[in-house]
Structures are given as structure tokens and as C-alpha cells.
Design a protein around this motif. Sequence first.
Motif, short mmCIF file in Angstrom:
data_model
loop_
_atom_site.label_atom_id
_atom_site.label_comp_id
_atom_site.label_asym_id
_atom_site.label_seq_id
_atom_site.Cartn_x
_atom_site.Cartn_y
_atom_site.Cartn_z
N SER A 1 0.95 -1.33 0.01
CA SER A 1 -0.02 -0.20 0.04
C SER A 1 0.84 1.38 0.17
O SER A 1 0.49 2.48 -0.14
N VAL A 2 2.09 1.06 0.06
CA VAL A 2 3.05 2.24 0.12
C VAL A 2 3.12 2.84 -1.35
O VAL A 2 3.25 2.24 -2.22
N GLU A 3 2.57 4.15 -1.55
CA GLU A 3 2.65 4.82 -2.80
C GLU A 3 4.25 5.38 -3.00
O GLU A 3 4.50 6.26 -2.43
N MET A 4 4.60 5.08 -4.13
CA MET A 4 5.98 5.52 -4.62
C MET A 4 5.83 6.95 -5.27
O MET A 4 5.08 6.84 -6.20
N PRO A 5 6.53 8.06 -5.10
CA PRO A 5 6.71 9.29 -5.95
C PRO A 5 6.86 8.91 -7.23
O PRO A 5 6.07 9.68 -8.24
N ALA A 6 7.63 7.76 -7.62
CA ALA A 6 7.78 7.77 -9.15
C ALA A 6 6.69 7.04 -9.84
O ALA A 6 6.85 7.03 -11.11
N LYS A 7 5.79 6.46 -9.16
CA LYS A 7 4.84 5.55 -10.01
C LYS A 7 4.22 6.14 -11.05
O LYS A 7 4.26 5.42 -12.16
N ASN A 8 3.71 7.43 -10.93
CA ASN A 8 3.02 8.08 -12.08
C ASN A 8 3.77 8.30 -13.19
O ASN A 8 3.13 8.73 -14.39
N TYR A 9 5.12 8.35 -13.38
CA TYR A 9 6.08 8.78 -14.32
C TYR A 9 6.37 7.54 -15.43
O TYR A 9 6.93 7.91 -16.43
N PHE A 10 6.10 6.30 -15.09
CA PHE A 10 6.60 5.20 -15.83
C PHE A 10 5.29 5.00 -16.78
O PHE A 10 4.32 4.94 -16.35
N ILE A 11 6.05 4.81 -18.01
CA ILE A 11 4.95 4.53 -18.92
C ILE A 11 5.49 3.46 -19.94
O ILE A 11 6.49 3.61 -20.03
N ALA A 12 4.78 2.42 -20.28
CA ALA A 12 5.28 1.30 -21.26
C ALA A 12 5.51 1.95 -22.64
O ALA A 12 4.39 2.91 -23.10
N HIS A 13 6.52 1.64 -23.25
CA HIS A 13 6.66 2.48 -24.35
C HIS A 13 7.35 1.58 -25.47
O HIS A 13 8.02 0.79 -25.28
N TYR B 1 17.12 -0.14 -17.09
CA TYR B 1 16.54 -0.37 -18.56
C TYR B 1 15.44 0.36 -18.86
O TYR B 1 14.34 -0.04 -19.73
N THR B 2 15.24 1.51 -18.32
CA THR B 2 14.15 2.39 -18.60
C THR B 2 14.90 3.99 -18.94
O THR B 2 16.17 3.84 -18.39
N TYR B 3 14.36 4.86 -19.51
CA TYR B 3 14.74 6.14 -19.83
C TYR B 3 13.94 7.21 -19.86
O TYR B 3 12.77 6.93 -19.98
N ALA B 4 14.52 8.31 -19.46
CA ALA B 4 13.76 9.51 -19.27
C ALA B 4 13.40 10.06 -20.72
O ALA B 4 13.86 9.94 -21.65
N LEU B 5 11.98 10.60 -20.84
CA LEU B 5 11.71 11.26 -21.84
C LEU B 5 11.43 12.49 -21.63
O LEU B 5 11.45 13.09 -20.63
N LYS B 6 11.20 13.21 -22.81
CA LYS B 6 11.05 14.86 -22.92
C LYS B 6 10.05 15.30 -21.88
O LYS B 6 10.33 16.23 -21.50
N ASP B 7 8.93 14.79 -21.76
CA ASP B 7 7.74 15.33 -20.96
C ASP B 7 7.83 15.00 -19.71
O ASP B 7 6.98 14.99 -18.89
N GLY B 8 9.03 14.32 -19.22
CA GLY B 8 9.28 14.19 -17.83
C GLY B 8 8.83 12.67 -17.48
O GLY B 8 8.86 12.03 -16.25
N LYS B 9 8.35 11.66 -18.23
CA LYS B 9 8.00 10.49 -18.20
C LYS B 9 9.31 9.60 -18.31
O LYS B 9 10.25 9.99 -18.90
N TYR B 10 9.03 8.42 -17.90
CA TYR B 10 10.07 7.28 -17.89
C TYR B 10 9.55 6.35 -18.91
O TYR B 10 8.43 5.86 -18.74
N SER B 11 10.59 5.99 -19.69
CA SER B 11 9.99 4.77 -20.81
C SER B 11 10.26 3.40 -20.53
O SER B 11 11.62 3.32 -19.85
N GLN B 12 9.32 2.79 -20.19
CA GLN B 12 9.31 1.30 -19.63
C GLN B 12 9.19 0.29 -20.70
O GLN B 12 8.23 0.57 -21.56
N PHE B 13 9.63 -1.10 -20.51
CA PHE B 13 9.24 -1.95 -21.44
C PHE B 13 9.77 -1.64 -22.87
O PHE B 13 8.81 -1.83 -23.79
N ASN B 14 10.90 -1.40 -22.92
CA ASN B 14 11.75 -0.94 -24.17
C ASN B 14 12.33 -1.93 -24.93
O ASN B 14 13.41 -2.37 -24.81
N PHE B 15 11.47 -3.00 -25.66
CA PHE B 15 11.86 -4.46 -25.85
C PHE B 15 12.78 -4.32 -27.22
O PHE B 15 13.56 -5.21 -26.93
N PHE B 16 12.19 -3.57 -27.99
CA PHE B 16 12.86 -3.79 -29.33
C PHE B 16 14.26 -3.40 -29.37
O PHE B 16 14.38 -2.15 -29.01
N MET B 17 15.23 -3.72 -30.11
CA MET B 17 16.43 -3.21 -30.51
C MET B 17 16.36 -2.67 -31.68
O MET B 17 16.22 -3.41 -32.59
#
Lengths: 194, 413
Positions: free
Chosen positions: A175-187, B267-283
Motif C-alpha cells: 500500500s506504500v505509494e511511491m513518488p515515481a509511480k505515475n512517471y513510468f509508461i510502457a513504451h 533499462y528505462t529512460y527519461a522522455l522529454k515530457d518528464g515521463k520514463y519509458s519502460q518495457f522498451n523491448f525492441f532493439m
Amino acid sequence: MRYRKAAYRRAPISRLTLLIAGLLGCVFCLAWNVLHDRRQHEQPPDRFGFGRPATQHEIDSEAIAIAPDGLGLPPGQGDSAIGAPVYKLKCAVCHGATGREGPFQKLVGDTGKTKTIGNYWPYATTVFDYIRRAMPLNAPGTLSADEVYGLTAYLLSANRIISPKTVLDARTLPSVEMPAKNYFIAHDSIWKPQ
Amino acid sequence: METPIDRRSFLASAATTAGIVLLKTAMGQTIQAAGHPLSAAKDQVLHDPTHTPGPPPSAIGTRSRFETIKLAPSDTSSRTPLQSLYGIITPSDLHFQRHHGGVPTIDPTKYELLIHGMVDRPTVFTLRDLKRYPALSRICFLECSGNYRGNKPELTPQDICGLTSQAEWTGILLSNLFREVGVQPKATWFLAEGGDAAVMTRSIPIHKGWDDAMIAYGQNGEALRPEQGYPARLLLPGWEGNTNVKWIRRIQVTDKPFMTREETSKYTYALKDGKYSQFNFFMDARSIITFPTYPLQIDKGWVEIRGLAWSGRGRIDRVDISTDAGRSWHPANLNGPVLDKAHTRFTYLWNWDGNETEILSRAVDDTGYIQPTLAEITALRGADLGYHLNPITAWYIQRDGQVFFKPPATKKS
């Protein structure tokens, strides 16, 4: 001339026999090949039946991964007071006296570009999972569940995410909310220049 | 009386000089003599080999004593000497290395792979079990997503992007095991866990497991090297190296990612908008010229530019070469085989007029993706450079033929 004629007369019989024999041969070969082919290239089964069933005991003792919802968290508990001496004894040599110094992987702090638990770890469960499976570097997997809960509490408290008095266990940790949580997006970076 | 060790170390030091001169011989006139005459190594050939029989057949072959090719190890990784390799296969002992808890020693007779979670039949497989499934071999590259250095001119291809290598991998499709254990229809991810001291874990979308994921036990015709996961590893063709979990001991089938340390704070990296890009699988597609490069010095006249190109999304469609600092581009020859998700060798014949210039390569894959410049990457992502950097690499050639890496601009000029 007579000899050649007789030979000529016998020839059609011989050719017919050959033809029939040939046809029979072809049919046989075809049939044999089809059967043979089937034997050589059977469709693979859905299951081969290899391997042996895993016992629940095996699964319970090996499945150490912790999910963000707390799945896999063991019994036990710990707070900063339990974690602090463990940190000093087993972690400070690499991560620094307060977790800010290094030389390796700084763990505490929320300013500047340094990526720490405070500003770059989106789930508190990951802290527990990682410490338990991989730390300390020279003797991973040797900490008790209480020690890992305690170290997690110590590091989250040092990062001002929980209070120093918070007791972490299988119920409170997820239940601990981490400050970075909302910054991660699957990309998935498909990108083409204009 | 010299001991074998004395002799070997003495030869190794002598061969350091030898390497330069042999390279000159192999490359003909394209390389100027950068070293001394080969007196030291020559002296080590103590007899005329046509008058004295050599050693008899041996139990294992070794490199020529004149070859000093090596990985470049650091605290965290060892980099492949791309500039010294021929063809597309990386010799197994020169495959790049990146470990998170050192290299474990695993007895293959005690090895087990447990698959459980959202499956109908949790199962334990021995190595013998795994080898009973239909075997397949495929050639593909493996690249660490942290594979970029570019801060100074004195860098070799090994320094810049030596964390990519290629092997022929042998093993079984993971889908065989998925069917065996009965992966449930609602499963969307699986956790892969290694048997090293880091017990390293990554969450992988289940579709990769049904697609071309392998459990590999062979590398270039023999068992995996310990540094590559002996006795068995996960192989995810085209995906970032870290997801190809070595020494794989456990697969847990789930319906969400575990958010392990290696897929969140690493294995994640920062994006321009302050977000961090995760699950970047493809090379993504990348290329690098491996000849001529620093620290070589070339002669005016014909030079065969050589290099490697690859893409984690498919085949290399084209490699463009510029010999005028990026003003014009010309297609290079692709020296087959051009394989899916594989290092592909390219060449380009160039008649250098002796003027200073820059030579560059640019890979295009069969999805149409074009290898970007570093400025294009930072324009998209921002300046916080991290993982997954695949910029166009430029080599600067001075009038005297000396070649240097040209550190790329991070912003468009």
C-alpha cells in the motif's frame, strides 16, 4: 527374317507385362511412400509428456518474486529500527553511510539527476524483492524476512516516503505509494524521422 | 629452460606488435605501416616450418599465437572487438558479456527449469527433458540496450558499441513448453528468472513466448558458454539483451508484470515530457562501420568500407554510406546472408582522394525504420541519454589518413 518376326511378335506381350508390372510398382511405391511419409512426418503432439509435475512445496520454496499487489510477500515484519543496524553492517560499505554517498548505486535522495529509490523506483514491493534476491552483493539470499522488511522500511523512511515508525509487512508494504509511480509508461519506441 | 607459461606470456607480448603488421598484410595497401618491422615475433618462429614437422593433431584447436583478439572487460561488462571480426558470427569466447551477479557454475545434471503460475500443469524440466523437444537453430544478434559510448575521438567500434554479438543458437521453442504446461488463456505475461547470484528477473509479454522465444542450450555448435547462460538461457530474438535471461531456472506465468528492479529502475529512460519509458523491448536498427576506424591510418586510393548492420524488428533492407560527411548517401552492398534480426555484413568500395572527410553508415530495416542521428534521438526524447541509443556513427579521416571517431552532436545544428 523369321527370327526377327518371332521376336517382333513376342514383343507386345513382353511390353504389356512390363507395363502392368510397372504400374503395380508405381502403385506400390506411391502407397509405400505415403505410408512412409506419414511415419516420418507425424504431426507433433500438443504435449510430449516430458518433464515431471512440480510439487507445491517446490513452487513455494522457489517462487520468490514479489508482485506490486504483494503476491509472494512472506510472513514477517520490520521497521526502520530493525533495518538501520543491518544497513550499517551490510549495505553502507557500497551505498554510503546514509545511502546518499555511494560509491555504488545511491539509494537516497530526491533532488538532482541521481536516480534513487526516492525518485526513480515506482513500486515499494520491488525494493523488498530486489534486496531479498540479490543483496548484499557478496552474500545474496542470506537476509531473513524481518531483516528485508526492516531494510525496506529504513530505505523508504530515509527517502521520506514512510514515517520512521511505520512497520512493514505483507499487508502494509503493497500500500506504500511511491513518488515515481505515475512517471513510468510502457513504451514501444517505433520512431521514424520526418 | 623456458617454462610453457613463460613462453606463452612472452609470445603474447611479442604478438602485440605482430598484430599490427599482419593487419597490414591482410588489408593490402589500405593500411599504412603503423608499427615496427615484425622482428620480435619473427624471432619467435625459431625454425623454417617447411623443414621441421609441427605438432601432431591435438584434442582441441587454439588460435594462432599471432592472434591477440580479446574482449574489453570492465567492472560491469566485456565488449566484443567488432573491428577485428570477419563475417557475421561472433566466436563464442568473444561474445559480449554483461552479468548482474557474476557467472554461476551450474552442474547440467542438476539443472532444472520450473514453470508454474497460470498454467494447468506446473512442471519441472531437466536439461535432458528440454533436449527431447524438437530442436531448432537460428542465427540472431544479441545486444545490450546500454550499448553506447561516444564521448571522445579515440574510440574503436568495440568501445562504441561492443555490447552486441551474434551466434547460431540451438534450443527449443518456448511454445513447446507452454503447450506442455498448459498456459492458461488469460495469461498475458511471464516472469523469467535466472539461477545466478542476482537471481535476475524480467517480465516478458506472453506473446513473445508463443512467437519466437527459445530456451537455448547451444551456441555456435556446442553447449552454451557459462558466460552466456550454461546450461540453458532464454533467447528473445531482437529484444534487449537483458530480457534474454541467462541460466534460466524458473518461469512464472502471470497476467501482469512483476515490475522487477531491471524493468523499473534499470533499462528505462527519461522522455522529454518528464515521463520514463519502460518495457522498451525492441532493439532498433543500427549500423556501424568497423573498417576503417580508429586507430587505423589509411592510404589514399581504394578503400573497402566494411561494417555491420542489424535490427531487432526484422531484416536489414538497406545500408546507406556517406563519404562526404552526410551530404550524399549511397547504398552499400549487403554481403549475405541477410537474416531476420541478425547482424548483416555490408561493404562499400570507395576511392579516397586524400582530402579530409567523414564516413558514415545508416541502416534501414524492412519496417522502413531509418537509423537516426543522436540529435534526432534527443529531439524526440530529451537530453537525458540512457538506454537504447542507436545513433549514426561518423568516422573522421584526416589528410594523413588517420581515422578518429567523431563524437556526435546531441542537438541539431
